[in-house]
Design a protein around this motif. Structure first.
Motif, PDB file in Angstrom:
ATOM      1  N   TRP A  47       0.849  -1.201   0.000  1.00 13.20           N
ATOM      2  CA  TRP A  47       0.000   0.000   0.000  1.00 13.20           C
ATOM      3  C   TRP A  47       0.884   1.250   0.000  1.00 13.20           C
ATOM      4  N   THR A  67      -2.214   3.041  -2.371  1.00 17.08           N
ATOM      5  CA  THR A  67      -2.841   2.214  -3.400  1.00 17.08           C
ATOM      6  C   THR A  67      -2.463   0.754  -3.207  1.00 17.08           C
ATOM      7  N   SER A  68      -3.473  -0.109  -3.133  1.00 15.31           N
ATOM      8  CA  SER A  68      -3.253  -1.543  -2.931  1.00 15.31           C
ATOM      9  C   SER A  68      -2.802  -2.187  -4.241  1.00 15.31           C
ATOM     10  N   HIS A  70      -4.331  -4.261  -5.897  1.00 13.65           N
ATOM     11  CA  HIS A  70      -5.499  -4.398  -6.769  1.00 13.65           C
ATOM     12  C   HIS A  70      -6.016  -3.051  -7.269  1.00 13.65           C
ATOM     13  N   GLU A  72      -7.043  -0.540  -5.279  1.00 17.51           N
ATOM     14  CA  GLU A  72      -7.902   0.129  -4.302  1.00 17.51           C
ATOM     15  C   GLU A  72      -7.134   1.281  -3.671  1.00 17.51           C
ATOM     16  N   THR A  73      -7.831   2.348  -3.329  1.00 15.08           N
ATOM     17  CA  THR A  73      -7.176   3.541  -2.813  1.00 15.08           C
ATOM     18  C   THR A  73      -7.733   3.932  -1.454  1.00 15.08           C
ATOM     19  N   SER A  74      -6.815   4.232  -0.528  1.00 16.19           N
ATOM     20  CA  SER A  74      -7.175   4.791   0.769  1.00 16.19           C
ATOM     21  C   SER A  74      -6.481   6.140   0.883  1.00 16.19           C
TER      22      SER A  74
END
Length: 326
Positions: A47, A67-68, A70, A72-74
């Motif tokens: 991440w 960003t993971s 896959h 995905e974003t946090s």
């Protein structure tokens, strides 16, 4: 691994992280106050963070996204409340939307970063203050303790000159947990060329060979999300030894990061997830490969094949036959 302690105190509503580092205070300070440095460790393996704004002044804001593999974003945001140059700074840390605005359904926290000299180098103290026991519990349940520990485990490589830190280590394999392995290798060459060596068929055939005596018979890389790749090898003159791997590109951020699935060609069962990240400093590139296995048994079975030795042979060949010839 530099983290020495992470504790939560439900009565005081705090989480405290302490880390001792063998680097001077001013170097530790720069790591936490320069966005390009922060990006190398602010976020656990898999991440990585990207800071899109960093106004290091009282009242200023920093915005970042993790960003993971896959995609995905946090997102998060800091508001700087106080700065004591070289010694400490204080922020309001909040989960954020794409515009950098705090999310109402997630807690905001006050974080105090302190940097002190020790006989062996420096100490980081990061105290996070929560507004309620529920907020503390929510963040801990989201994996904050282990995530912080894994994120800070990357700090040693940031604080030291890459060549000094990696001297004599070759390919390093670290078991992060039951399903994650981190592999690092310093490669003498630019990030751009290391990226090309991983994504151009002609260059792949020159170095991605493992032990001597093997040839790469199929080199079809995937250079965009959703594209399929295929690699195959055999011992010279022995087609019966042929084997290969195949998979799909999940994330491509050239020349910084590439994430792919991987499984042995013709075999059923789950794939691994391979997260390749490249960082360049002074003409050398730190290659980090984070591998996610479906389970501990698969992890141990693959590591027992001598994978790391084959990788070191390939990376040494990458330096001698591709990068130095460029």
């Amino acid at each position: 691994m530099p983290v020495t302690d992470i504790t939560t105190d439900p009565e005081a509503l705090t989480m405290t992280l302490t880390a001792d580092l063998d680097a001077p205070v001013d170097r530790l300070w720069r790591a936490f106050t320069q966005p390009r440095q922060l990006e190398r460790f602010w976020g656990p393996p898999g991440w990585p963070a990207t800071f899109t704004a960093f106004d290091f002044t009282v009242g200023g804001h920093a915005h970042y996204a993790m960003t993971s593999p896959h995609g995905e974003t946090s997102r998060g945001t800091w508001e700087f409340l106080a700065i004591d140059d070289g010694r400490s700074f204080e922020v309001i840390d909040a989960f954020a939307d794409a515009d950098g605005q705090p999310l109402a359904d997630f807690p905001s926290m006050r974080m105090v970063f302190s940097f002190d000299e020790t006989p062996g180098g420096s100490r980081l103290s990061n105290v996070t203050h929560f507004t309620s026991a529920e907020a503390l519990e929510q963040v801990v349940a989201m994996g904050a303790v282990e995530g912080s520990r894994l994120a800070m485990s990357q700090l040693d490589a940031v604080l030291h000159d890459l060549r000094e830190y990696s001297k004599g280590k070759g390919t390093v394999v670290e078991l992060l947990d039951d399903t994650h392995v981190r592999i690092t290798r310093l490669v003498e060459g630019s990030r751009e060329l290391v990226w090309r060596a991983h994504h151009e068929s002609e260059l792949l055939r020159k170095w991605l060979l493992g032990p001597d005596g093997w040839v790469m018979t199929v080199a079809e890389p995937a250079n965009e999300v959703g594209a399929q790749y295929r690699y195959a090898w055999e011992q010279e003159g022995q087609p019966e030894t042929a084997f290969g791997f195949e998979g799909e590109a999940v994330l491509v951020d050239a020349p910084r990061r590439a994430v792919t699935t991987e499984k042995m060609s013709g075999m059923e069962g789950p794939s691994t997830l391979n997260d390749l990240q490249l960082y360049e400093e002074d003409g050398a590139t730190l290659l980090t490969l984070l591998i996610e296995y479906p389970d501990k048994e698969t992890r141990d079975m693959i590591l027992a094949t001598g994978m790391s030795d084959g990788m070191e042979t390939s990376y040494a060949r990458l330096e001698s036959e591709v990068l130095q010839a460029a």
